[in-house]
Design a protein around this motif. Sequence first.
Motif, PDB file in Angstrom:
ATOM      1  N   ALA A  38       3.642   9.830  -5.931  1.00 16.00           N
ATOM      2  CA  ALA A  38       3.642  11.215  -6.419  1.00 16.00           C
ATOM      3  C   ALA A  38       4.593  12.085  -5.604  1.00 16.00           C
ATOM      4  O   ALA A  38       5.237  12.995  -6.130  1.00 16.00           O
ATOM      5  N   GLY A  39       4.685  11.816  -4.318  1.00  6.89           N
ATOM      6  CA  GLY A  39       5.583  12.575  -3.470  1.00  6.89           C
ATOM      7  C   GLY A  39       7.042  12.228  -3.664  1.00  6.89           C
ATOM      8  O   GLY A  39       7.926  12.914  -3.159  1.00  6.89           O
ATOM      9  N   ASN A  40       7.308  11.149  -4.378  1.00  8.04           N
ATOM     10  CA  ASN A  40       8.681  10.729  -4.647  1.00  8.04           C
ATOM     11  C   ASN A  40       8.854  10.425  -6.137  1.00  8.04           C
ATOM     12  O   ASN A  40       9.505   9.456  -6.528  1.00  8.04           O
ATOM     13  N   ALA A  41       8.228  11.254  -6.971  1.00  2.18           N
ATOM     14  CA  ALA A  41       8.231  11.017  -8.418  1.00  2.18           C
ATOM     15  C   ALA A  41       9.650  11.000  -8.964  1.00  2.18           C
ATOM     16  O   ALA A  41      10.540  11.715  -8.483  1.00  2.18           O
ATOM     17  N   ASN A  42       9.832  10.163  -9.973  1.00  3.97           N
ATOM     18  CA  ASN A  42      11.113  10.061 -10.681  1.00  3.97           C
ATOM     19  C   ASN A  42      12.256   9.619  -9.775  1.00  3.97           C
ATOM     20  O   ASN A  42      13.416   9.935 -10.026  1.00  3.97           O
ATOM     21  N   ARG A  43      11.917   8.898  -8.702  1.00  2.00           N
ATOM     22  CA  ARG A  43      12.930   8.360  -7.810  1.00  2.00           C
ATOM     23  C   ARG A  43      12.695   6.873  -7.629  1.00  2.00           C
ATOM     24  O   ARG A  43      11.563   6.442  -7.416  1.00  2.00           O
ATOM     25  N   LEU A  44      13.762   6.098  -7.724  1.00  2.00           N
ATOM     26  CA  LEU A  44      13.636   4.665  -7.566  1.00  2.00           C
ATOM     27  C   LEU A  44      13.236   4.329  -6.135  1.00  2.00           C
ATOM     28  O   LEU A  44      13.862   4.786  -5.176  1.00  2.00           O
ATOM     29  N   LEU A  45      12.168   3.544  -5.991  1.00  2.00           N
ATOM     30  CA  LEU A  45      11.671   3.149  -4.674  1.00  2.00           C
ATOM     31  C   LEU A  45      11.692   1.631  -4.582  1.00  2.00           C
ATOM     32  O   LEU A  45      11.162   0.940  -5.457  1.00  2.00           O
ATOM     33  N   THR A  46      12.306   1.111  -3.542  1.00  2.71           N
ATOM     34  CA  THR A  46      12.349  -0.336  -3.374  1.00  2.71           C
ATOM     35  C   THR A  46      11.008  -0.854  -2.863  1.00  2.71           C
ATOM     36  O   THR A  46      10.196  -0.098  -2.329  1.00  2.71           O
ATOM     37  N   LYS A  47      10.796  -2.155  -3.011  1.00  2.00           N
ATOM     38  CA  LYS A  47       9.562  -2.756  -2.503  1.00  2.00           C
ATOM     39  C   LYS A  47       9.443  -2.547  -0.997  1.00  2.00           C
ATOM     40  O   LYS A  47       8.369  -2.239  -0.488  1.00  2.00           O
ATOM     41  N   GLN A  48      10.569  -2.723  -0.297  1.00  2.00           N
ATOM     42  CA  GLN A  48      10.533  -2.560   1.153  1.00  2.00           C
ATOM     43  C   GLN A  48      10.143  -1.138   1.533  1.00  2.00           C
ATOM     44  O   GLN A  48       9.372  -0.908   2.466  1.00  2.00           O
ATOM     45  N   GLU A  49      10.686  -0.163   0.800  1.00  2.00           N
ATOM     46  CA  GLU A  49      10.380   1.231   1.090  1.00  2.00           C
ATOM     47  C   GLU A  49       8.892   1.506   0.882  1.00  2.00           C
ATOM     48  O   GLU A  49       8.246   2.190   1.693  1.00  2.00           O
ATOM     49  N   LEU A  50       8.325   0.984  -0.196  1.00  2.00           N
ATOM     50  CA  LEU A  50       6.910   1.183  -0.487  1.00  2.00           C
ATOM     51  C   LEU A  50       6.024   0.520   0.568  1.00  2.00           C
ATOM     52  O   LEU A  50       5.060   1.108   1.051  1.00  2.00           O
ATOM     53  N   MET A  51       6.383  -0.705   0.933  1.00  2.00           N
ATOM     54  CA  MET A  51       5.571  -1.431   1.903  1.00  2.00           C
ATOM     55  C   MET A  51       5.658  -0.790   3.287  1.00  2.00           C
ATOM     56  O   MET A  51       4.667  -0.723   4.020  1.00  2.00           O
ATOM     57  N   SER A  52       6.851  -0.287   3.646  1.00  2.00           N
ATOM     58  CA  SER A  52       6.999   0.371   4.949  1.00  2.00           C
ATOM     59  C   SER A  52       6.209   1.675   5.005  1.00  2.00           C
ATOM     60  O   SER A  52       5.696   2.064   6.051  1.00  2.00           O
ATOM     61  N   ALA A  53       6.126   2.361   3.866  1.00  2.00           N
ATOM     62  CA  ALA A  53       5.416   3.643   3.832  1.00  2.00           C
ATOM     63  C   ALA A  53       3.905   3.453   3.888  1.00  2.00           C
ATOM     64  O   ALA A  53       3.191   4.220   4.552  1.00  2.00           O
ATOM     65  N   VAL A  54       3.394   2.449   3.201  1.00  2.00           N
ATOM     66  CA  VAL A  54       1.947   2.267   3.082  1.00  2.00           C
ATOM     67  C   VAL A  54       1.386   1.338   4.156  1.00  2.00           C
ATOM     68  O   VAL A  54       0.258   1.516   4.607  1.00  2.00           O
ATOM     69  N   TRP A  55       2.174   0.363   4.579  1.00  2.00           N
ATOM     70  CA  TRP A  55       1.748  -0.567   5.624  1.00  2.00           C
ATOM     71  C   TRP A  55       2.757  -0.527   6.777  1.00  2.00           C
ATOM     72  O   TRP A  55       3.401  -1.529   7.067  1.00  2.00           O
ATOM     73  N   PRO A  56       2.934   0.629   7.428  1.00  2.00           N
ATOM     74  CA  PRO A  56       3.930   0.719   8.493  1.00  2.00           C
ATOM     75  C   PRO A  56       3.590  -0.197   9.656  1.00  2.00           C
ATOM     76  O   PRO A  56       2.446  -0.252  10.106  1.00  2.00           O
ATOM     77  N   ASN A  57       4.608  -0.957  10.110  1.00  2.00           N
ATOM     78  CA  ASN A  57       4.465  -1.835  11.274  1.00  2.00           C
ATOM     79  C   ASN A  57       3.403  -2.907  11.096  1.00  2.00           C
ATOM     80  O   ASN A  57       2.858  -3.429  12.068  1.00  2.00           O
ATOM     81  N   VAL A  58       3.088  -3.203   9.839  1.00  2.00           N
ATOM     82  CA  VAL A  58       2.150  -4.284   9.544  1.00  2.00           C
ATOM     83  C   VAL A  58       2.844  -5.243   8.587  1.00  2.00           C
ATOM     84  O   VAL A  58       3.393  -4.825   7.569  1.00  2.00           O
ATOM     85  N   HIS A  59       2.861  -6.516   8.954  1.00  2.00           N
ATOM     86  CA  HIS A  59       3.521  -7.500   8.104  1.00  2.00           C
ATOM     87  C   HIS A  59       2.547  -7.960   7.017  1.00  2.00           C
ATOM     88  O   HIS A  59       1.582  -8.672   7.287  1.00  2.00           O
ATOM     89  N   VAL A  60       2.767  -7.506   5.802  1.00  2.00           N
ATOM     90  CA  VAL A  60       1.945  -7.914   4.667  1.00  2.00           C
ATOM     91  C   VAL A  60       2.848  -8.522   3.606  1.00  2.00           C
ATOM     92  O   VAL A  60       4.037  -8.220   3.532  1.00  2.00           O
TER      93      VAL A  60
END
Length: 563
Positions: A38-60
């Motif tokens: 929602a904070g980045n609506a209508n903007r292309l977000l890569t998988k890496q960007e999403l994972m870094s934002a939601v799971w920062p410094n955690v390897h998932v």
Amino acid sequence: MLRFGTFELDLDRAELREAGGAVIKLRPKTFALLQFFAGNANRLLTKQELMSAVWPNVHVGEDSLFQAIREIRTALGDKDRQVVKSVSGRGYLFEAEIEATGARAPRSAPPAAPTATPPAEEASPAAKPSGARHWLLMTRRPALAISTVLCLAVGVAVAAPILVRRLYVPEMQTITVVPFEARTADPATAPMAANITDRLTDGLSKIGNIRVLAPQDELRTASGSTAPSTNTDFIVRGELQRNRDKWDVQARLIDANGQVQWSGGYSVPAEAMDERLQQSRLTAGIGNLLALRINALTHARLSSPESKIVVEQATAFLNQTNKERFAVAQDLLEKAHAEKPNDVDIAAALSAHLMRGVATVWYPVSENDAIEQRAKGLLDKAVKQEPNYIPVLQAYCRLLQTINEFAETLVACQNALRFDPWDGLVMFQIGMAQFRLGRFEDALATFERADTIDTPQVSRWTWPLGAGAALVFMGRYEEALPWLRQSIAVTPGTGRTHLLIAAALEALGRHDEARDYVAQAMKLRPGSNGENIGLPTKNQSPRYMASADKVRDLLITAGLPPK
């Protein structure tokens, strides 16, 4: 509160609700992902960007991301994938018109830069019925769409200053990290150099607008020099050596033409800390400076040497800070800003300085509102020029936390970490937001994480103070004391640390020592009493407030005047 379609996203309660008010249950990580979308609506977000934002410094694994996206689609009834859209080979697009409403509507904060957006794309603000704009909710549009929006907005006085904002998307740069050389012939140096190389590569890979190539030994020529690849824009190379009592690491950033764009070094004690902490701090010591330089090189305009000198001089006065040194630093920045009112570096540094003064109670409380407005005004102007510039992102992170907008702080500060994952001061702001939301355990972990990187130098007193405060509020008084004394050893200037030590000592039954620390605090903060020592209460959680009341009672018992 964010609204899109028939849904409401309540940032305070961490709830997704239907139009009728029914709560749709989401796991915490799924909610965090939806909030980031929602904070980045209508903007292309890569998988890496999403994972870094939601799971920062955690390897998932990617399965965690896919599961969260499935849960969001289910919650939104998005069977046809028209809201959360998959963009083959590139990432995801959250297509929705976002409306920020209510008293807790998010404040302005810089937008996150895409990791794989062509330089030709620019950002276009999403409209709100009120005419206000929110930088976290900006949408990406091609340049032609921006021109159209600008034409339609002519004459709209409230929106015009923001619609004409030129948002620069830094070009995607490729960086190759060459294995660091071991300059000391002993069994420990080579493995340490390899670990620093790996840690630096991992950290750089988290930066949103660069692509990092893994270390390759074959990039080294027979003479030992680095041969730039035709497919890389920059090369990072370095050396590690062990002297008698310390580790020394040196690093350089070299462009495709062989020119050195940055060089720096860092040292840590060789015996006083464990090996993992040595590796972390050596990596962060050069990584932090390297990230700042990369950000500047990939930005629209470089800092002027004069501005850099002024900011560095002002920062130097904040080491071992006290009220007098703080005033000297402000005078330097005020004069520089008067001479160069359009200089982004000076404006961001002055804004951060003003908010530091508010946080440390070095301005009259009656002036805080005016100071906050001035700091925000400086950043409003700076972000129009450089929205993805690290000093601007840092200053906004600090601003939001200081004015008690904690949910927005977490988003803005994570955005800042996307450009410099070794910024301990930004981690401190995140920890303070968690702390005042009553998430003491999360805050302690964040402060401890900042301590493992121990940079930038000017902020080294902050995360020990944060860790000590979290432990005091959890009733772990004995554990809090070493952290708080570590903070005082760096700078005793604020008096707040003395009061926390006094509370811990009083709780431990060490009454005379507690009274002594209260007396020291009163010298640093004349006029302090039980009614004015607390932080502003806006948006603080009940758990925090209850613990703060207990600390205040301990201090009054130790001699702090009640009123």
